[in-house]
Scaffold this motif. Sequence first.
Motif, mmCIF file in Angstrom:
data_model
loop_
_atom_site.group_PDB
_atom_site.id
_atom_site.type_symbol
_atom_site.label_atom_id
_atom_site.label_comp_id
_atom_site.label_asym_id
_atom_site.label_seq_id
_atom_site.Cartn_x
_atom_site.Cartn_y
_atom_site.Cartn_z
ATOM 1 N N THR A 1 -9.561 0.064 -46.314
ATOM 2 C CA THR A 1 -10.012 -1.396 -46.789
ATOM 3 C C THR A 1 -9.137 -2.517 -46.280
ATOM 4 O O THR A 1 -9.365 -3.549 -46.081
ATOM 5 N N ASP A 2 -7.914 -1.989 -45.988
ATOM 6 C CA ASP A 2 -6.659 -2.981 -45.828
ATOM 7 C C ASP A 2 -5.823 -2.221 -44.469
ATOM 8 O O ASP A 2 -5.306 -1.190 -44.616
ATOM 9 N N LEU A 3 -5.923 -3.138 -43.441
ATOM 10 C CA LEU A 3 -4.942 -2.467 -42.346
ATOM 11 C C LEU A 3 -3.871 -3.560 -41.746
ATOM 12 O O LEU A 3 -4.184 -4.827 -41.684
ATOM 13 N N TYR B 1 -9.589 -6.330 -44.881
ATOM 14 C CA TYR B 1 -8.199 -7.177 -44.762
ATOM 15 C C TYR B 1 -7.562 -6.749 -43.517
ATOM 16 O O TYR B 1 -7.248 -5.638 -43.357
ATOM 17 N N LEU B 2 -7.472 -7.493 -42.449
ATOM 18 C CA LEU B 2 -7.046 -6.928 -41.045
ATOM 19 C C LEU B 2 -5.822 -8.119 -40.872
ATOM 20 O O LEU B 2 -6.101 -9.285 -40.624
ATOM 21 N N TYR B 3 -4.582 -7.657 -40.967
ATOM 22 C CA TYR B 3 -3.340 -8.425 -40.949
ATOM 23 C C TYR B 3 -2.573 -8.110 -39.321
ATOM 24 O O TYR B 3 -2.103 -7.182 -39.535
ATOM 25 N N CYS B 4 -2.669 -9.070 -38.715
ATOM 26 C CA CYS B 4 -2.025 -8.803 -37.257
ATOM 27 C C CYS B 4 -0.997 -10.036 -36.867
ATOM 28 O O CYS B 4 -0.737 -10.382 -35.552
ATOM 29 N N MET B 5 -0.331 -10.529 -38.002
ATOM 30 C CA MET B 5 0.485 -11.456 -37.767
ATOM 31 C C MET B 5 1.680 -11.113 -36.847
ATOM 32 O O MET B 5 2.197 -9.915 -36.892
ATOM 33 N N ASP B 6 2.199 -11.944 -36.097
ATOM 34 C CA ASP B 6 3.154 -11.688 -35.091
ATOM 35 C C ASP B 6 3.251 -10.478 -34.079
ATOM 36 O O ASP B 6 4.072 -9.746 -33.624
ATOM 37 N N CYS B 7 1.803 -10.063 -33.955
ATOM 38 C CA CYS B 7 1.743 -9.143 -32.671
ATOM 39 C C CYS B 7 1.778 -10.067 -31.511
ATOM 40 O O CYS B 7 0.752 -10.640 -30.982
ATOM 41 N N LYS B 8 2.893 -10.218 -31.080
ATOM 42 C CA LYS B 8 3.061 -11.267 -29.879
ATOM 43 C C LYS B 8 2.333 -11.019 -28.580
ATOM 44 O O LYS B 8 2.069 -11.955 -27.879
ATOM 45 N N ASN B 9 1.879 -9.974 -28.384
ATOM 46 C CA ASN B 9 1.213 -9.552 -27.237
ATOM 47 C C ASN B 9 -0.354 -9.565 -27.373
ATOM 48 O O ASN B 9 -0.935 -9.187 -26.530
#
Length: 115
Positions: free
Chosen positions: A38-40, A62-70
């Motif tokens: 449900t949350d990644l 919920y998909l959290y990809c903050m600061d995946c700079k590439n």
Amino acid sequence: MGRDAKVLSNLKNLKELFIYEFRLKKFPTELLSLKNLTDLYLQGNKLEELPQELDNWNNLNYLYCMDCKNLQHIKGIPPNLSYLAIGGTLIREIPAKIHEHKSIRKLVISDFRIS
């Protein structure tokens, strides 16, 4: 991630997965079997894209990809996603598919240039 991803892929009832700053460059295909997530949280990894197969993750909210700079591309968006955080990435436009998802309630796009 290698062996760790194979171990994780056996956790079929896993609901939340946090993979912070693991230096992942490619989304581990072994994780695609985790249909009950449900949350990644993928914060701080080196991913360049999220795979098309995420379109089939019906339970992901919920998909959290903050600061995946590439991170440059989101090819698949789960159909029931309600929260998407893509700030601090190389994504420069809101993914075209996002308008198809009426379930999205919160979109975080800090450090983002909307063209």
